[in-house]
Design a protein around this motif. Structure first.
Motif, PDB file in Angstrom:
ATOM      1  N   CYS A  14      44.525  30.911  53.844  1.00  0.00           N
ATOM      2  CA  CYS A  14      44.172  30.104  52.672  1.00  0.00           C
ATOM      3  C   CYS A  14      42.892  30.567  51.969  1.00  0.00           C
ATOM      4  N   ILE A  15      42.582  31.845  52.096  1.00  0.00           N
ATOM      5  CA  ILE A  15      41.478  32.411  51.322  1.00  0.00           C
ATOM      6  C   ILE A  15      42.067  32.986  50.033  1.00  0.00           C
ATOM      7  N   PRO A  16      41.604  32.549  48.870  1.00  0.00           N
ATOM      8  CA  PRO A  16      42.154  33.042  47.601  1.00  0.00           C
ATOM      9  C   PRO A  16      41.618  34.439  47.280  1.00  0.00           C
ATOM     10  N   SER A  17      42.112  35.434  48.008  1.00  0.00           N
ATOM     11  CA  SER A  17      41.540  36.781  47.936  1.00  0.00           C
ATOM     12  C   SER A  17      42.476  37.806  47.314  1.00  0.00           C
ATOM     13  N   ARG A  18      43.471  37.327  46.567  1.00  0.00           N
ATOM     14  CA  ARG A  18      44.331  38.260  45.833  1.00  0.00           C
ATOM     15  C   ARG A  18      43.568  38.851  44.654  1.00  0.00           C
ATOM     16  N   TYR A  19      44.025  40.008  44.204  1.00  0.00           N
ATOM     17  CA  TYR A  19      43.429  40.583  42.996  1.00  0.00           C
ATOM     18  C   TYR A  19      43.628  39.648  41.809  1.00  0.00           C
ATOM     19  N   ALA A  20      44.723  38.900  41.832  1.00  0.00           N
ATOM     20  CA  ALA A  20      44.958  37.925  40.761  1.00  0.00           C
ATOM     21  C   ALA A  20      43.878  36.847  40.773  1.00  0.00           C
ATOM     22  N   ASP A  21      43.359  36.522  41.961  1.00  0.00           N
ATOM     23  CA  ASP A  21      42.266  35.551  42.064  1.00  0.00           C
ATOM     24  C   ASP A  21      40.973  36.127  41.494  1.00  0.00           C
ATOM     25  N   TYR A  22      40.759  37.414  41.735  1.00  0.00           N
ATOM     26  CA  TYR A  22      39.598  38.083  41.133  1.00  0.00           C
ATOM     27  C   TYR A  22      39.723  38.068  39.610  1.00  0.00           C
ATOM     28  N   LEU A  23      40.929  38.329  39.110  1.00  0.00           N
ATOM     29  CA  LEU A  23      41.169  38.286  37.665  1.00  0.00           C
ATOM     30  C   LEU A  23      40.811  36.920  37.099  1.00  0.00           C
ATOM     31  N   ASN A  24      41.293  35.860  37.715  1.00  0.00           N
ATOM     32  CA  ASN A  24      41.007  34.508  37.221  1.00  0.00           C
ATOM     33  C   ASN A  24      39.514  34.199  37.303  1.00  0.00           C
ATOM     34  N   TRP A  25      38.884  34.684  38.368  1.00  0.00           N
ATOM     35  CA  TRP A  25      37.440  34.465  38.520  1.00  0.00           C
ATOM     36  C   TRP A  25      36.684  35.160  37.395  1.00  0.00           C
ATOM     37  N   LEU A  26      37.112  36.387  37.066  1.00  0.00           N
ATOM     38  CA  LEU A  26      36.477  37.103  35.958  1.00  0.00           C
ATOM     39  C   LEU A  26      36.621  36.338  34.646  1.00  0.00           C
TER      40      LEU A  26
END
Length: 308
Positions: A14-26
């Motif tokens: 349950c760690i949101p560590s997908r590249y898609a999560d990085y995209l949303n964070w950006l």
């Protein structure tokens, strides 16, 4: 036992560590950096591009970028008349500023994003045999240390961890690969006529040459030195000659991962048993396709099946 741990392991916890999560964070926290990435990498505004984020960092319109920077930095006739010496490094400086600025922003924000990730959920622990085991993890997080209480000396964070100032991040393309993209001259400049008649890639065009070299350097600055990493830990790999079981959990078998996997397969006995996790049908097919080249005994499972 040898455990190879990939990002899917953290996602399972349950760690949101997908590249898609990085995209949303950006998009939510570093919109300027996101816009710079989209400007450099034409397809970065599409979600699909982020599925292979690290691989795609080695691909943009390199030839076009060299041409554009060189063109802007080309002196005109008035400059030739006014200046005795033309600065042929001006394009290189522009490439370092423009492309290097984007790459450094990626490195900085990626590190900041990873540092902001929550710890793993205790609810999804899988069965791991800690005794007589060693762990190679591709993850920067401390899930193995914090959740599974595995001693640090039994873990290799092969690309760095939260305890490090820098993470190893990037594509696997070589200098030769990048140079091949950049070395597409028109007709060579013969030194007699106006270089513009021969295109910006004329061999003797020093501004273009210096620009090209700097663009290559910048692209290589976000490449994973996989060969160097494998060589660095060669003594460790040599100790795997008595491994009986290899557990590969949460690894995507991407192009960036494969050199490491090949080294592991060559380092452990051929009769070792492999337990490999997959998440989607695409993962399942990708793993099977890769392993068809090797005569090993393996079983594919889902991490949910391994929960205690």
């Amino acid at each position: 036992n040898l455990y190879i741990i990939g990002n899917g392991f953290d996602i399972h916890h349950c760690i949101p560590s997908r590249y898609a999560d990085y995209l949303n964070w950006l998009k939510n926290n570093k919109k300027t950096t996101y816009n710079k990435i989209v400007d450099l990498y034409n397809d970065a505004d599409e979600n699909e591009w982020w599925n292979e984020f690290e691989t795609n960092l080695g691909y943009f319109e390199i030839r076009e970028k060299i041409e554009n920077i060189s063109f802007v930095c080309q002196p005109d006739e008035d400059d030739f008349e006014k200046m005795r010496v033309i600065d042929t490094t001006v394009g290189a400086w522009e490439a370092e500023t423009e492309i290097g600025g984007v790459i450094n922003a990626i490195k900085d924000t990626f590190h900041e994003w990873v540092d902001s990730l929550p710890q793993a959920s205790i609810n999804n622990k899988v069965n791991i045999d800690v005794k007589d085991s060693f762990f190679i993890t591709f993850n920067y997080t401390l899930t193995l240390e914090c959740l599974y209480k595995i001693e640090r000396d039994k873990i290799l964070h092969i690309h760095g961890s939260l305890n490090d100032d820098e993470y190893i991040l990037g594509h696997k393309r070589t200098h030769e690969d990048i140079e091949s993209d950049a070395e597409k001259y028109v007709d060579p400049y013969d030194g007699k006529k106006d270089p513009s008649q021969y295109g910006l890639y004329a061999i003797d065009d020093q501004i273009t040459k210096n620009t090209k070299n700097e663009v290559i350097n910048q692209v290589m600055s976000i490449a994973k030195p996989i060969g160097q990493i494998i060589q660095k830990y060669s003594k460790l790999f040599n100790q795997f000659s008595n491994v009986e079981n290899v557990f590969i959990y949460g690894l995507s078998f991407s192009e960036v991962d494969k050199p490491y996997l090949e080294k592991v397969i060559r380092s452990v006995p051929q009769n070792a048993k492999y337990i490999i996790s997959y998440y989607t049908k695409k993962d399942y097919d990708n793993i099977n396709k890769f392993l068809t080249n090797y005569h090993i005994n393996y079983e594919l499972v889902m991490l949910e099946e391994l929960q205690g």
